[in-house]
Design an enzyme around this catalytic site. Sequence first.
Site, PDB file in Angstrom:
ATOM      1  N   SER A  54       0.884  -0.779  -0.383  1.00  0.00           N
ATOM      2  CA  SER A  54       0.455  -0.141  -0.044  1.00  0.00           C
ATOM      3  C   SER A  54       0.850   1.221  -0.129  1.00  0.00           C
ATOM      4  O   SER A  54       0.659   2.594  -0.006  1.00  0.00           O
ATOM      5  CB  SER A  54      -0.777   0.220   1.166  1.00  0.00           C
ATOM      6  OG  SER A  54       0.176  -0.175   2.641  1.00  0.00           O
ATOM      7  N   ASP A  92       5.211  -6.775   2.331  1.00  0.00           N
ATOM      8  CA  ASP A  92       4.351  -7.333   1.542  1.00  0.00           C
ATOM      9  C   ASP A  92       5.713  -7.958  -0.069  1.00  0.00           C
ATOM     10  O   ASP A  92       6.616  -7.131   0.285  1.00  0.00           O
ATOM     11  CB  ASP A  92       3.996  -6.504   0.869  1.00  0.00           C
ATOM     12  CG  ASP A  92       2.160  -6.618   1.570  1.00  0.00           C
ATOM     13  OD1 ASP A  92       1.702  -7.579   2.016  1.00  0.00           O
ATOM     14  OD2 ASP A  92       1.788  -5.664   1.305  1.00  0.00           O
ATOM     15  N   GLU A 124       0.081 -12.893  -1.483  1.00  0.00           N
ATOM     16  CA  GLU A 124      -1.146 -13.106  -1.993  1.00  0.00           C
ATOM     17  C   GLU A 124      -1.549 -14.365  -2.127  1.00  0.00           C
ATOM     18  O   GLU A 124      -0.993 -14.477  -3.976  1.00  0.00           O
ATOM     19  CB  GLU A 124      -1.304 -11.603  -3.353  1.00  0.00           C
ATOM     20  CG  GLU A 124      -1.412 -10.621  -1.714  1.00  0.00           C
ATOM     21  CD  GLU A 124      -1.993  -8.645  -2.344  1.00  0.00           C
ATOM     22  OE1 GLU A 124      -2.874  -9.491  -3.725  1.00  0.00           O
ATOM     23  OE2 GLU A 124      -2.104  -7.826  -2.154  1.00  0.00           O
ATOM     24  N   GLU A 191      -8.883 -10.184   3.583  1.00  0.00           N
ATOM     25  CA  GLU A 191      -9.631  -9.116   3.065  1.00  0.00           C
ATOM     26  C   GLU A 191     -11.248  -8.729   2.673  1.00  0.00           C
ATOM     27  O   GLU A 191     -11.486  -9.560   1.641  1.00  0.00           O
ATOM     28  CB  GLU A 191      -8.381  -8.318   2.279  1.00  0.00           C
ATOM     29  CG  GLU A 191      -8.647  -6.978   1.670  1.00  0.00           C
ATOM     30  CD  GLU A 191      -7.892  -6.084   1.310  1.00  0.00           C
ATOM     31  OE1 GLU A 191      -7.817  -4.669   1.077  1.00  0.00           O
ATOM     32  OE2 GLU A 191      -6.496  -6.368   1.479  1.00  0.00           O
TER      33      GLU A 191
END
Length: 273
Positions: A54, A92, A124, A191
Amino acid sequence: MSTNTQDIPRKVTTRRLVEMKQRGEKISMLTSYDYSMAKIVDEAGVDCILVGDSASNVMAGNMTTLPITLDQMIYHAKSVMKGVRRALVVVDLPFGSYQGNSKEALASAIRIMKESHAEAVKIEGGSEIRESVERILSAGIPVMGHLGLTPQSINKFGTYAVRARQEEEANKLLADAHLLEDIGCFAIVLEKIPADLAARVASELTIPIIGIGAGSGVDGQVLVIHDMLGINQGFSPRFLRRYANMADIMHDAIQHYVADVKSADFPNESEQY
């Protein structure tokens, strides 16, 4: 000179997060991207700090998380690590550093760990990235999973809407969560999925489940710090609770500074040598 060990906080580890789940203690997690913010977040008692991709949005001004590079993530992670004493720091793996190539995934994770001194990586996806997760874990690198809305796949989804509302997608998410636990992930972020589904995942798995827009039935919560502090005001999803309005506070302070400089009020006699 001896160090007072009472002044050194007990470090949060992957094992401690599991222990927190076992005793029903909720886990707090926030993002950080730089030394100064990370130091404040850590000293405030947050259990886990996510150096999130992010940063692509809130630090670099990109529309998605896709443009941020591995080098940039390592830069942010190195800065964060210098400000942290207690929290577990997770970084991440950015888009393009692990998908479809498990050897590249391992090389990316090793670079993050060696160059930033961070303590875990987040990745992810579910069954489609199994080989990458297993290869990273084989090197002794802790992995946090991420299911539900996976922002690196935004161009495939075409929307940031709630995921796993339909039975087929919900069943896949549940299966993927079990898979990630079975192969060795120490925690999973869920999420923007229905709260009932998230609670079911948390109840069926023994590893901690951290939610963002996934209701209260999970083991902990994570937010982007620029969102929860009100620095970024262009993002207002239902799951976001703003704990401050820092954009207005900063705007007013800067306007005051500009006015004081223009009027020659700053610096005054006591503020010079």
